[in-house]
Scaffold this motif. Sequence first.
Motif: not given
Length: 229
Positions: A146-153, A215-229
């Motif tokens: 998950e972008p943003i929040s995931g950086r502090f997971g 939406i960013g989280m699902y995009h990262n999971i589906e397409y293997g991207t690594n958007h942090k922000w």
Amino acid sequence: MVVYNEIVAVASGAGLIGVALFLSSLLRGKRIDSEGWAAFFGVSGLLLFVLGVHTTVTWPFGGEGFEYANIAFGQPAAAFGALLLFAAIYLWRNRELFTRETEGLREVALEAAKPASIFVGALGLGMAVLAITFVRFQLGAAPPEEPISGRFGHLPILEALFLGGLWGIVAVGALLFAFAILTGRPQLLRWVVWAWVIGGIVFLLFGAMNFYTHIGMYHNIEYGTNHKW
């Protein structure tokens, strides 16, 4: 996993701000457009009630220890939605009273709120316990996708403190509302207004941000991207 806590958080924030502004106008003796407020409470209340009940009985948040979200998000949303629907019905049915009178209207409206304030206080108690639960079990940490929040997971206590504090300030407002109404101390309601304005703004901003982060989280999971922000 199906999630719709974004719109639930946005509607909760809007509902809290709306109740606070309505209460502030009532306390100041300002003229109130009861039909407009009834429509607002009806729309926000219907959304929260339907989605809250669905979450409560179907548990769409599932897997990997995330089931607690069905309780922490769904049940308060259903209860708050029911209260907003009650407010909408009351304001609509008594619109002529609000149109005619300004003097003594505050006392009439606060007296009518006494039965509902019992449930508001009960809901506040539940929210207070949920606030403690978030912190005690360090719930709410975002997944790394998950972008943003995931950086502090990796620091679950941070989101636990944030969510616990948010649930907590709403709980304080609810408990204080019940106490003020049932004991006839309307001067305390100004603190309720502040608690719900602050809590509502944070809920609104948090829900709006989640449209992006989820939406960013699902995009990262589906397409293997690594958007942090």
